[in-house]
Design a protein around this motif. Structure first.
Motif, PDB file in Angstrom:
ATOM      1  N   VAL A   1      28.846  45.865  51.948  1.00 22.35           N
ATOM      2  CA  VAL A   1      30.249  45.502  52.152  1.00 22.35           C
ATOM      3  C   VAL A   1      30.890  46.386  53.210  1.00 22.35           C
ATOM      4  O   VAL A   1      31.588  45.909  54.116  1.00 22.35           O
ATOM      5  N   ARG A   2      30.617  47.675  53.119  1.00 25.26           N
ATOM      6  CA  ARG A   2      31.190  48.603  54.110  1.00 25.26           C
ATOM      7  C   ARG A   2      30.581  48.377  55.492  1.00 25.26           C
ATOM      8  O   ARG A   2      31.268  48.492  56.515  1.00 25.26           O
ATOM      9  N   SER A   3      29.287  48.038  55.546  1.00 24.05           N
ATOM     10  CA  SER A   3      28.658  47.791  56.840  1.00 24.05           C
ATOM     11  C   SER A   3      29.236  46.560  57.532  1.00 24.05           C
ATOM     12  O   SER A   3      29.128  46.424  58.759  1.00 24.05           O
ATOM     13  N   LEU A   4      29.844  45.663  56.759  1.00 25.61           N
ATOM     14  CA  LEU A   4      30.474  44.463  57.324  1.00 25.61           C
ATOM     15  C   LEU A   4      31.909  44.715  57.755  1.00 25.61           C
ATOM     16  O   LEU A   4      32.591  43.797  58.209  1.00 25.61           O
ATOM     17  N   GLY A   5      32.374  45.952  57.605  1.00 28.16           N
ATOM     18  CA  GLY A   5      33.697  46.318  58.099  1.00 28.16           C
ATOM     19  C   GLY A   5      34.747  46.547  57.033  1.00 28.16           C
ATOM     20  O   GLY A   5      35.858  46.984  57.352  1.00 28.16           O
ATOM     21  N   ALA A   6      34.437  46.265  55.779  1.00 24.88           N
ATOM     22  CA  ALA A   6      35.427  46.442  54.713  1.00 24.88           C
ATOM     23  C   ALA A   6      35.583  47.914  54.356  1.00 24.88           C
ATOM     24  O   ALA A   6      34.671  48.726  54.559  1.00 24.88           O
ATOM     25  N   VAL A   7      36.733  48.237  53.819  1.00 25.65           N
ATOM     26  CA  VAL A   7      37.001  49.572  53.282  1.00 25.65           C
ATOM     27  C   VAL A   7      37.011  49.473  51.766  1.00 25.65           C
ATOM     28  O   VAL A   7      37.631  48.565  51.199  1.00 25.65           O
ATOM     29  N   THR A   8      36.306  50.372  51.094  1.00 24.98           N
ATOM     30  CA  THR A   8      36.328  50.407  49.628  1.00 24.98           C
ATOM     31  C   THR A   8      37.156  51.597  49.167  1.00 24.98           C
ATOM     32  O   THR A   8      37.085  52.676  49.744  1.00 24.98           O
ATOM     33  N   VAL A   9      37.960  51.360  48.131  1.00 23.85           N
ATOM     34  CA  VAL A   9      38.825  52.415  47.604  1.00 23.85           C
ATOM     35  C   VAL A   9      38.708  52.450  46.086  1.00 23.85           C
ATOM     36  O   VAL A   9      38.588  51.398  45.446  1.00 23.85           O
ATOM     37  N   PRO A  10      38.706  53.636  45.478  1.00 26.75           N
ATOM     38  CA  PRO A  10      38.657  53.712  44.010  1.00 26.75           C
ATOM     39  C   PRO A  10      39.969  53.235  43.403  1.00 26.75           C
ATOM     40  O   PRO A  10      41.052  53.531  43.935  1.00 26.75           O
ATOM     41  N   VAL A  11      39.888  52.496  42.312  1.00 23.12           N
ATOM     42  CA  VAL A  11      41.089  52.020  41.620  1.00 23.12           C
ATOM     43  C   VAL A  11      40.892  52.181  40.127  1.00 23.12           C
ATOM     44  O   VAL A  11      39.764  52.254  39.613  1.00 23.12           O
ATOM     45  N   THR A  12      42.001  52.230  39.431  1.00 27.76           N
ATOM     46  CA  THR A  12      42.000  52.277  37.967  1.00 27.76           C
ATOM     47  C   THR A  12      42.588  50.977  37.450  1.00 27.76           C
ATOM     48  O   THR A  12      43.733  50.634  37.777  1.00 27.76           O
ATOM     49  N   MET A  13      41.799  50.249  36.679  1.00 27.00           N
ATOM     50  CA  MET A  13      42.256  48.964  36.151  1.00 27.00           C
ATOM     51  C   MET A  13      43.272  49.189  35.041  1.00 27.00           C
ATOM     52  O   MET A  13      43.187  50.166  34.280  1.00 27.00           O
ATOM     53  N   PRO A  14      44.249  48.285  34.893  1.00 31.09           N
ATOM     54  CA  PRO A  14      45.200  48.413  33.782  1.00 31.09           C
ATOM     55  C   PRO A  14      44.474  48.228  32.455  1.00 31.09           C
ATOM     56  O   PRO A  14      43.530  47.431  32.353  1.00 31.09           O
ATOM     57  N   PRO A  15      44.876  48.967  31.423  1.00 34.02           N
ATOM     58  CA  PRO A  15      44.204  48.844  30.125  1.00 34.02           C
ATOM     59  C   PRO A  15      44.523  47.514  29.453  1.00 34.02           C
ATOM     60  O   PRO A  15      45.641  47.000  29.571  1.00 34.02           O
ATOM     61  N   LEU A  16      43.539  46.959  28.762  1.00 30.13           N
ATOM     62  CA  LEU A  16      43.749  45.719  28.019  1.00 30.13           C
ATOM     63  C   LEU A  16      44.494  46.015  26.723  1.00 30.13           C
ATOM     64  O   LEU A  16      44.089  46.905  25.961  1.00 30.13           O
ATOM     65  N   PRO A  17      45.577  45.311  26.422  1.00 28.20           N
ATOM     66  CA  PRO A  17      46.310  45.540  25.164  1.00 28.20           C
ATOM     67  C   PRO A  17      45.461  45.166  23.953  1.00 28.20           C
ATOM     68  O   PRO A  17      44.684  44.192  23.990  1.00 28.20           O
ATOM     69  N   SER A  18      45.605  45.903  22.885  1.00 31.63           N
ATOM     70  CA  SER A  18      44.830  45.640  21.662  1.00 31.63           C
ATOM     71  C   SER A  18      45.202  44.304  21.034  1.00 31.63           C
ATOM     72  O   SER A  18      44.391  43.688  20.332  1.00 31.63           O
ATOM     73  N   SER A  19      46.406  43.811  21.280  1.00 30.89           N
ATOM     74  CA  SER A  19      46.839  42.558  20.662  1.00 30.89           C
ATOM     75  C   SER A  19      46.086  41.349  21.194  1.00 30.89           C
ATOM     76  O   SER A  19      46.121  40.278  20.589  1.00 30.89           O
ATOM     77  N   LEU A  20      45.388  41.497  22.326  1.00 35.32           N
ATOM     78  CA  LEU A  20      44.691  40.360  22.899  1.00 35.32           C
ATOM     79  C   LEU A  20      43.604  39.842  21.964  1.00 35.32           C
ATOM     80  O   LEU A  20      43.335  38.639  21.920  1.00 35.32           O
ATOM     81  N   ALA A  21      42.979  40.721  21.222  1.00 34.90           N
ATOM     82  CA  ALA A  21      41.948  40.292  20.281  1.00 34.90           C
ATOM     83  C   ALA A  21      42.535  39.391  19.205  1.00 34.90           C
ATOM     84  O   ALA A  21      41.886  38.437  18.748  1.00 34.90           O
ATOM     85  N   THR A  22      43.769  39.667  18.800  1.00 37.76           N
ATOM     86  CA  THR A  22      44.430  38.813  17.801  1.00 37.76           C
ATOM     87  C   THR A  22      44.605  37.401  18.327  1.00 37.76           C
ATOM     88  O   THR A  22      44.321  36.421  17.637  1.00 37.76           O
ATOM     89  N   GLY A  23      45.069  37.278  19.557  1.00 38.40           N
ATOM     90  CA  GLY A  23      45.250  35.959  20.140  1.00 38.40           C
ATOM     91  C   GLY A  23      43.953  35.191  20.242  1.00 38.40           C
ATOM     92  O   GLY A  23      43.904  33.982  19.957  1.00 38.40           O
ATOM     93  N   ASP A  24      42.875  35.875  20.631  1.00 38.29           N
ATOM     94  CA  ASP A  24      41.570  35.217  20.716  1.00 38.29           C
ATOM     95  C   ASP A  24      41.151  34.641  19.369  1.00 38.29           C
ATOM     96  O   ASP A  24      40.699  33.498  19.276  1.00 38.29           O
ATOM     97  N   GLN A  25      41.294  35.426  18.314  1.00 35.91           N
ATOM     98  CA  GLN A  25      40.870  35.002  16.982  1.00 35.91           C
ATOM     99  C   GLN A  25      41.691  33.809  16.493  1.00 35.91           C
ATOM    100  O   GLN A  25      41.141  32.840  15.954  1.00 35.91           O
ATOM    101  N   VAL A  26      42.989  33.878  16.698  1.00 38.15           N
ATOM    102  CA  VAL A  26      43.865  32.802  16.224  1.00 38.15           C
ATOM    103  C   VAL A  26      43.532  31.496  16.942  1.00 38.15           C
ATOM    104  O   VAL A  26      43.437  30.434  16.311  1.00 38.15           O
ATOM    105  N   GLU A  27      43.368  31.545  18.255  1.00 39.91           N
ATOM    106  CA  GLU A  27      43.085  30.320  18.998  1.00 39.91           C
ATOM    107  C   GLU A  27      41.725  29.735  18.626  1.00 39.91           C
ATOM    108  O   GLU A  27      41.578  28.513  18.482  1.00 39.91           O
ATOM    109  N   MET A  28      40.742  30.585  18.453  1.00 40.22           N
ATOM    110  CA  MET A  28      39.421  30.110  18.043  1.00 40.22           C
ATOM    111  C   MET A  28      39.478  29.502  16.645  1.00 40.22           C
ATOM    112  O   MET A  28      38.930  28.424  16.385  1.00 40.22           O
ATOM    113  N   GLY A  29      40.164  30.164  15.740  1.00 41.49           N
ATOM    114  CA  GLY A  29      40.281  29.650  14.382  1.00 41.49           C
ATOM    115  C   GLY A  29      41.043  28.350  14.305  1.00 41.49           C
ATOM    116  O   GLY A  29      40.726  27.477  13.484  1.00 41.49           O
TER     117      GLY A  29
END
Length: 551
Positions: free
Chosen positions: A335-363
């Motif tokens: 990727v860098r050899s093709l001219g792109a610049v790579t930079v370190p990033v920190t992803m936003p944390p996933l909220p714990s409530s998301l697992a609740t939504g997954d379970q409810v929709e599946m159920g």
């Protein structure tokens, strides 16, 4: 119907179906990048080994007939699928009828010099969750044994109108719940899993049984198999492709996933699938398909990614094992050899409530099968029972999930704006291959085999590309490239440049001859409905569009 051109009459004679235009000069126009290759540039041998764009170019020129292409794909399937097991069912009688009809459409378009879809005459596999009227739809589960679809899914309506040839339904991990698809072997080593839950579609592509396939992605369900099998996938922006007539897992995270051997092939498929569907109103809220469709070829040149900034998360959860990370590091060097610049990033944390939504929709969907729990695989019965039990969660908790998901989307988009990013690069999987039964009982919503959940909660587009093979196991390794919602075309263009530089999608596994044991089925009387899937509650009661990017 007579085939007008024999295989010996096709241009060239070398096997492999490689595209001569893989590295296009920097002066290539935008229009050329969106066109099929010129027929004389295509090297043709066994049609089953050809890429979709190659085959489409020869079909359109009258140098290949859809019936010949179909026969080659069916012959390869029947000779080798016994060891792979990618297919649930094949529909050869219907497929031959469709191939002959496509041949007539192509011939008429040549005579009258009229436009015709580039998918016309191309065989395709559908994951066993997409309804086709009068054909079985079972989600690879005994729970739906004998179920016949009541109507067409939105995606099949589009594909059928384009003249695609349905070859069969491929296996999914039962009801698209898990990450292994254990009934299918990975063509690179059938002791290993093809990933899940679109494992059958990925295996059929890797084995060269079919040039195009459709999967789904709720928690990496297309990306994990693409990475495991050395093929390509697109998880589009949420709402870009209709999910009408698709058996759901969780409505607010389900994405239809175009899959193919190369990213250009997958983009060809997405160009037909994306866009408004009256039965799925959310599809009218996004960006239109670009004029001429999504790009199919790289621009090329010395530094085609000059000015592109790609974020590399420093906090992937789970972190890739060392053999996978080495391949990813090599990918980033390219990727860098093709001219792109790579930079370190920190992803936003996933909220714990998301697992609740997954379970409810599946159920909410699976409660209709509460009297059939004994028909699920034991590992899935546990997950389904827990999901149905989650329906006792207070409605306020579910609304909190919705609020947290919207907040996560905002934080994800803000990361791109703050770092001035065009894309992020994440390992396609954290594991270096997995035995077929290694992750039984693990749901795709758990995110334990790869860092994938961010894209489904953000509603963001992701392309997955083969990046090489592990030095430890020899199994394929893929990399995800993600962008902000509705940046699908821009992301595909970036992915095409990288793929042209590292065309690992051309590598083929060596298959062991093993006669297929696949039921060959004809059309029956459609089920009564009410939904095309012939089940209840498949249509999403709640779908909200992916948040428009900021900055």
């Amino acid at each position: 119907m007579a085939v007008p051109v024999t295989r010996r009459q096709l241009i060239g004679g070398a096997a492999g179906g490689l595209v001569a235009w893989g590295s296009v000069s920097a002066a290539t126009s935008r229009a050329a990048r969106h066109r099929l290759p010129e027929p004389e540039t295509v090297t043709a041998g066994d049609p089953a080994l050809m890429s979709a764009v190659d085959a489409a170019a020869l079909l359109r020129a009258g140098l290949l007939h859809p019936r010949e292409l179909l026969e080659s794909c069916l012959s390869r399937t029947r000779a080798f699928d016994g060891d792979v097991g990618a297919w649930v069912r094949l529909y050869p009688e219907l497929a031959y009828e469709a191939a002959d009809a496509a041949g007539e459409r192509l011939a008429r378009a040549r005579r009258e010099q009229t436009h015709i879809s580039p998918l016309c005459g191309l065989p395709i596999a559908l994951k066993d969750i997409f309804a086709v009227s009068g054909l079985p739809l079972t989600a690879s589960s005994r729970v739906l044994e004998g179920n016949i679809a009541a109507g067409h899914s939105g995606v099949w309506r589009r594909l059928d109108a384009a003249g695609a040839v349905l070859m069969g339904h491929t296996h999914t991990d039962e009801f698209a719940i898990g990450v292994t698809t254990p009934q299918v072997g990975n063509p690179w080593n059938t002791r290993f899993s093809p990933g899940g839950s679109s494992g059958g579609s990925a295996a059929a592509l890797a084995a060269r049984f079919v040039p195009l396939a459709l999967g789904s992605d709720t928690g990496g369900s297309a990306r994990l198999p693409a990475s495991a099998c050395g093929v390509s996938s697109i998880k589009p922006t949420y709402g870009a492709i209709t999910s009408y007539g698709m058996i759901p897992l969780t409505w607010t995270r389900d994405h239809v996933g175009p899959m193919a051997r190369s990213l250009g092939d997958a983009a060809l498929l997405m160009s037909v699938l994306a866009g408004p569907d009256a039965d799925d109103p959310i599809t009218s809220l996004g960006r239109p398909v670009p004029e001429g469709g999504y790009p199919l070829a790289a621009r090329g040149g010395a530094a085609p990614l000059s000015g592109i900034r790609i974020g590399v998360p420093v906090d992937s959860r789970p972190a890739p094992v060392a053999a996978v990370q080495r391949v990813v590091d090599g990918f980033l060097d390219v990727v860098r050899s093709l001219g792109a610049v790579t930079v370190p990033v920190t992803m936003p944390p996933l909220p714990s409530s998301l697992a609740t939504g997954d379970q409810v929709e599946m159920g909410s969907y699976h409660q209709q099968f509460a009297d059939r729990l004994g028909l699920y695989r034991p590992d899935k019965a546990v997950l389904v029972s827990a999901a149905v039990a989650s329906l006792g969660v207070p409605v306020g908790d579910y609304f909190q999930f919705e609020r947290d998901r919207l907040r996560y989307q905002s934080e994800y988009n803000r990361m791109f704006a703050d770092q001035d990013l065009d894309a992020i690069a994440v390992a396609g999987s954290a594991v270096d291959g997995a035995r077929r039964d290694e992750f039984l009982g693990v749901s795709v919503t758990a995110g334990v085999v790869g860092d994938v959940r961010w894209a489904n909660y953000a509603g963001a587009p992701v392309v997955t590309l083969p990046a090489g093979r592990s030095g430890d196991t020899g199994m394929p390794v893929g990399v995800q490239l993600g962008a902000r919602p509705w940046q699908d075309a821009e992301l595909i263009a970036i992915g095409l440049e990288v793929q042209a530089a590292v065309p690992f999608w051309r590598d083929e596994p060596v298959l062991v001859p093993a006669i297929a044991r696949v039921p060959e089925v004809g059309r029956a009387q459609p089920g009564p409905g009410p939904d095309p899937t012939n089940t209840f509650g498949a249509a999403a009661p709640l779908r909200t569009p992916a948040m428009n990017p900021v900055g």
